[in-house]
Scaffold this active site. Structure first.
Site: not given
Length: 411
Positions: A382, A386
């Site tokens: 992450h 995204d």
């Protein structure tokens, strides 16, 4: 004249190895290029051959020792031949001619795999009762299971014939037997590396997993129609991994962040796809790399996956075969996994998990229909990727598999 046996160059970034097993004993004859010793690195297992014919003169590095590149392992005396000790006449008269099975077993110097040894001990099966199918005749867990399925006679514990009177056994006498139910086995270099890298990935990356499901009807139908023609023309079977690799390459073009990696404060975007294909072996999980998979045809991908898979199972992968991957695909479905959360193969930012295909009731155009469904899992970093990109990537893979024509039309 003696010739030194030294640790060969093991590949980029590999500086040490563990001595796994000597295939020859001191004084035994060796042929030129015959494997002498097995070295385990954190990535592959390497066999060191004899550079000359002769006999094993000296062993410097013992089994289990850690050695560096170019370290002295032992020496071979060139031109010498070991002399086999002839059995005495009494031994000859007493010993019966061994069976074919016993000859095969006695010539096997490889110890059984730990899982196989455990099963053999639990079922009182002798090593001479099993023909190993592993490398150099090593007995694998599957070999023991096959013997058990055939109903082989196990060797019962020896009972004293001096007395027929039942003897009571105290609890203290049973205690040592109970302790034998556990086994301590030293981790191989490969297993140590797997453990370290997976834990490092969990500790370093902001790892998250997103899921989707795919209707495999189109791919399975395409495969059924063309598998014979495909194999006849290309000399390789048409599997599922080729479709998944093509679908992944197609999705990575649109979402390059999933194919990127972090280097300090920089993000490196790769304009190529080196697809790592996770392969399970007797010694652990390895991930050989299909290089420039985005430039390959479906047939070329299937051929390369097959070649790398055979090398992995035979323990013959080179270090270079497992370097440079940009994205990994793992197929737990071959073992029956319904769903999982794969761990990243650092420094990559994405790994796709395939799973078992199961027929399920689905709503199609307002009607209940039975469809072959598979769950997909994308674990991603992450820090780079995204949530929107991760979900979109998985949707693109799903679309390509449910409508393979999109791959041909580049849609």
């Amino acid at each position: 004249m003696t010739t030194e046996i030294r640790v060969p160059t093991l590949g980029e970034s590999v500086t040490e190895a563990t001595v796994g097993k000597w295939f020859k004993k001191l004084g035994e004859a060796v042929a030129i290029d015959e494997p002498l010793v097995e070295l385990e690195t954190d990535k592959v297992t390497v066999e060191v051959p004899s550079p000359v014919a002769g006999k094993l003169f000296e062993i410097i590095a013992k089994e289990g020792d850690t050695v560096e590149v170019n370290a002295l392992l032992g020496a071979v005396e060139a031109g010498a031949a070991s002399v086999a000790k002839s059995p005495s006449s009494s031994e000859t008269s007493v010993s019966a001619a061994p069976s074919e099975l016993e000859q095969s077993s006695s010539s096997n110097t490889m110890p059984p795999a730990p899982s196989a040894a455990k099963l053999m001990a639990e079922n009182n099966i002798a090593k001479s009762d099993i023909l190993g199918s592993g490398k150099r005749g090593q007995i694998l867990k599957e070999d023991v299971l096959n013997v058990l399925a055939q109903g082989v006679k196990t060797s019962p514990p020896a009972v004293s014939a001096s007395s027929s009177t039942p003897v009571s056994v105290s609890s203290s006498a049973v205690a040592p037997v109970q302790e034998m139910r556990e086994e301590r086995v030293r981790m191989t270099k490969l297993r140590q590396t797997i453990a370290r890298r997976l834990k490092d990935a969990q500790n370093t990356a902001a790892m998250l997993t997103t899921f989707n499901e795919v209707d495999m009807s189109a791919v399975m139908g395409l495969r059924k129609r063309y598998k014979d023609l495909f194999e006849k023309k290309h000399g390789v079977k048409l599997g599922f991994m080729g479709f998944f690799t093509k679908a992944v390459c197609h999705a990575l073009k649109e979402l390059p962040a999933v194919n990127a990696e972090i280097d300090g404060t920089d993000i490196i975007y790769k304009n190529y796809v080196n697809a790592g294909i996770a392969v399970g072996t007797d010694k652990g999980l390895v991930v050989p790399v299909v290089r420039d998979a985005d430039q390959m045809s479906l047939a070329e991908i299937e051929k390369e996956i097959g070649r790398l898979g055979r090398l992995a199972r035979d323990g013959k992968l080179a270090v270079s075969d497992m370097q440079g991957g940009t994205f990994t695909i793992t197929n737990g479905g071959v073992y029956g996994s319904l769903m999982s959360t794969p761990i990243l193969n650092a420094p990559q930012s994405g790994i796709l998990g395939m799973h078992a295909i199961k027929e399920r009731a689905m709503v199609v155009d307002g009607q209940i229909a039975i469809r072959p469904m598979m769950y997909l899992a994308l674990s991603y970093d992450h820090r780079i990727v995204d949530g929107q990109e991760a979900v979109t990537f998985l949707v693109r893979v799903k679309e390509s598999l449910e409508d393979p024509e999109r791959l041909v039309l580049d849609l």
